[in-house]
Design a protein around this motif. Sequence first.
Motif, PDB file in Angstrom:
ATOM      1  N   ALA A 124       0.824  -1.207   0.000  1.00  8.94           N
ATOM      2  CA  ALA A 124       0.000   0.000   0.000  1.00  8.94           C
ATOM      3  C   ALA A 124       0.858   1.257   0.000  1.00  8.94           C
ATOM      4  O   ALA A 124       0.549   2.241  -0.687  1.00  8.94           O
ATOM      5  N   ARG A 125       1.948   1.230   0.742  1.00  8.60           N
ATOM      6  CA  ARG A 125       2.829   2.405   0.782  1.00  8.60           C
ATOM      7  C   ARG A 125       3.459   2.665  -0.581  1.00  8.60           C
ATOM      8  O   ARG A 125       3.758   3.804  -0.930  1.00  8.60           O
ATOM      9  N   ALA A 126       3.672   1.607  -1.360  1.00  9.65           N
ATOM     10  CA  ALA A 126       4.222   1.796  -2.705  1.00  9.65           C
ATOM     11  C   ALA A 126       3.253   2.599  -3.568  1.00  9.65           C
ATOM     12  O   ALA A 126       3.670   3.480  -4.337  1.00  9.65           O
ATOM     13  N   PHE A 127       1.952   2.353  -3.452  1.00 11.61           N
ATOM     14  CA  PHE A 127       0.957   3.107  -4.219  1.00 11.61           C
ATOM     15  C   PHE A 127       0.741   4.501  -3.633  1.00 11.61           C
ATOM     16  O   PHE A 127       0.473   5.451  -4.376  1.00 11.61           O
ATOM     17  N   SER A 128       0.838   4.626  -2.311  1.00 16.14           N
ATOM     18  CA  SER A 128       0.538   5.921  -1.682  1.00 16.14           C
ATOM     19  C   SER A 128       1.598   6.968  -1.983  1.00 16.14           C
ATOM     20  O   SER A 128       1.346   8.160  -1.808  1.00 16.14           O
ATOM     21  N   ARG A 129       2.797   6.546  -2.445  1.00 13.80           N
ATOM     22  CA  ARG A 129       3.854   7.509  -2.758  1.00 13.80           C
ATOM     23  C   ARG A 129       3.834   7.961  -4.216  1.00 13.80           C
ATOM     24  O   ARG A 129       4.679   8.739  -4.637  1.00 13.80           O
ATOM     25  N   VAL A 130       2.875   7.493  -5.007  1.00 14.95           N
ATOM     26  CA  VAL A 130       2.811   7.866  -6.420  1.00 14.95           C
ATOM     27  C   VAL A 130       2.514   9.358  -6.547  1.00 14.95           C
ATOM     28  O   VAL A 130       1.631   9.903  -5.868  1.00 14.95           O
ATOM     29  N   ASP A 131       3.269  10.029  -7.415  1.00 13.60           N
ATOM     30  CA  ASP A 131       3.115  11.467  -7.604  1.00 13.60           C
ATOM     31  C   ASP A 131       2.139  11.725  -8.757  1.00 13.60           C
ATOM     32  O   ASP A 131       2.520  11.819  -9.925  1.00 13.60           O
ATOM     33  N   VAL A 132       0.856  11.803  -8.431  1.00  9.77           N
ATOM     34  CA  VAL A 132      -0.182  12.097  -9.422  1.00  9.77           C
ATOM     35  C   VAL A 132      -1.102  13.166  -8.848  1.00  9.77           C
ATOM     36  O   VAL A 132      -1.291  13.261  -7.627  1.00  9.77           O
ATOM     37  N   PRO A 133      -1.690  14.004  -9.717  1.00  6.98           N
ATOM     38  CA  PRO A 133      -2.607  15.038  -9.206  1.00  6.98           C
ATOM     39  C   PRO A 133      -3.878  14.414  -8.641  1.00  6.98           C
ATOM     40  O   PRO A 133      -4.364  13.374  -9.133  1.00  6.98           O
ATOM     41  N   ALA A 134      -4.381  15.042  -7.595  1.00  5.86           N
ATOM     42  CA  ALA A 134      -5.608  14.546  -6.975  1.00  5.86           C
ATOM     43  C   ALA A 134      -6.791  14.741  -7.907  1.00  5.86           C
ATOM     44  O   ALA A 134      -6.813  15.652  -8.738  1.00  5.86           O
ATOM     45  N   VAL A 135      -7.760  13.854  -7.772  1.00  5.93           N
ATOM     46  CA  VAL A 135      -8.978  13.914  -8.577  1.00  5.93           C
ATOM     47  C   VAL A 135     -10.123  14.352  -7.671  1.00  5.93           C
ATOM     48  O   VAL A 135     -10.347  13.764  -6.604  1.00  5.93           O
TER      49      VAL A 135
END
Length: 570
Positions: free
Chosen positions: A193-204
């Motif tokens: 889960a931490r691997a996905f939570s660090r993704v740098d993408v703009p919030a929707v």
Amino acid sequence: YPVVRRAGDRVLAGSWSEDGDLVLVATVAGSHRQLDDLIRWVESARAASESGEAGDGSLRPLVDRLTTWFLPLVMAVALLTFGLWSLRGQWAQGLFNGLAVLLVACPCALGLAAPLSMWNALATLAARGVVCRSAGALERLAGVRRVVFDKTGTLSEAEQSLIDFAALDGLAERGRLLALLKEVQSRSAHPVARAFSRVDVPAVTGLRVVSLKPVPACGLEAWVDDSGVEQRLQIGRREWILGSAGEIAGEAALLSELRAQDTDQRIYVAIDGRLRGVGVVRERLRDSAGAAWRELEAMGCGISVLTGDQPERATQLLAGQGRSRVDGGLTPAEKAERVRRFESAGEPVVFVGDGVNDAPALKAASVGMALQSGASLATATAEVVLCSGDLREVPRALRLARRVRQGIRSNLLFALTYNSIGIALAATGQLGPISAALLMVGSSTIVSWRALQGGRDDCGVEPSSGSAPGLVRFALWVASVAVQVPLLAVLGQLDALTVAALAAVALAVVWTGFWRRRPGARDDGWQAIWAMTAAMLGPGNLGMLLGWWAEAGWGPVMKDGVSLGCRSHH
């Protein structure tokens, strides 16, 4: 990394659940946990290493023996010099020659050769974020021939990384899915889960997590409100999301887009039971590992990896990093046993680890080196702690330790040669007391300079600034040095060339003092040399010269065929 435990499996004390509740049954007494065994192994290894410290090839016993015998030997040579000259009927000349022997002999040079190098090297390592708890550990580092790494959390990052992600409906859906996954996974503590939570993408906008439920050994299930529409989101293993169904529509296309390795973990994402994307999570090698590997190989060190993980994963992780020996599936006791085998085969080991399971191996090695980010038991056991987590500091510490050891040996040889030649010249009447005193200052200065050079950092880290003397005190010292040059000329009836040389030395020392006082001056070791030289040439030395002048009746001290300086008046 997390492992699956099912009903009836053994669970170690200190474990925690990432995604569910467990009912545990104690099967052994509280004093017989595996953690207690680890601590006992560490204590027994510590007792064994302490009992063998006297025979570790340290330079300290050699230096201690040299300094212990130096003083009585010099005293014997001085007395022998006085006796032999007295037998020739020149007792006064013998007295001054014996005094010159005592003045030129410099035990400071021998005494400074080792500790000054060690202290400077320890300070240099500390400035780089490498805390070495003893000079003995630094000495043993110089003799290391094999570096053994733990894998998980040491060679690899403590957290997994999202390597790639593919969406079924292309790039537009990919960005929205990643934003959705980031919002959901940021609420979980699982490493994946931490691997996905660090993704740098703009919030929707319009996304809201309604509820979240971890499914042990399967994945994560969540209900998400997307602009008023509630959806069921599943993130996890294929078997859980797709069941026993064979290949479904679009799966092959998704997998073909991914850049993945055989040992990577594939994470499936479904919305309302329909596959929408697949991600690849990988155990990531530290950025500094490759450079550290190359430096260690260039230094001629053997490299091994000991891990409790499967050896295939370690081999895949280290692919392309160079030659190494990988042993996997090891228990803590087996790691320590592997280290002892290297040691008994004549390969002193530095073991680099971070976990509780590494503690026995850390203590069994010649030098244990732990990452500060690791377990408390590991950092408490290790003699060297890497505060930065930069693995390049491992070869740098080895290189500095080797340079310091070589510097100490060459400094001892230099000091012994310097003192032997000086004592021989003084005993035969070729060196007067004043010249002997100056040579003694030169010996200490050169040895100190060489010692500080040997412990310098080769990577450009600036040590902290030192303190400069007060202005009034400094001015008095300059005045005392300035008076000594003409006074020496009068006392010794020196020629113009000798006076010019003394004046040049005095100007150099004074200029160095001014230079050290400038704002922002670095304390790179020269402050210590200048302070020692200043003390030797300061008011105390002026008082000694004035005492000789008064004893000579306020005239030249070269009379009656006795020379205290550079030439004889017969």
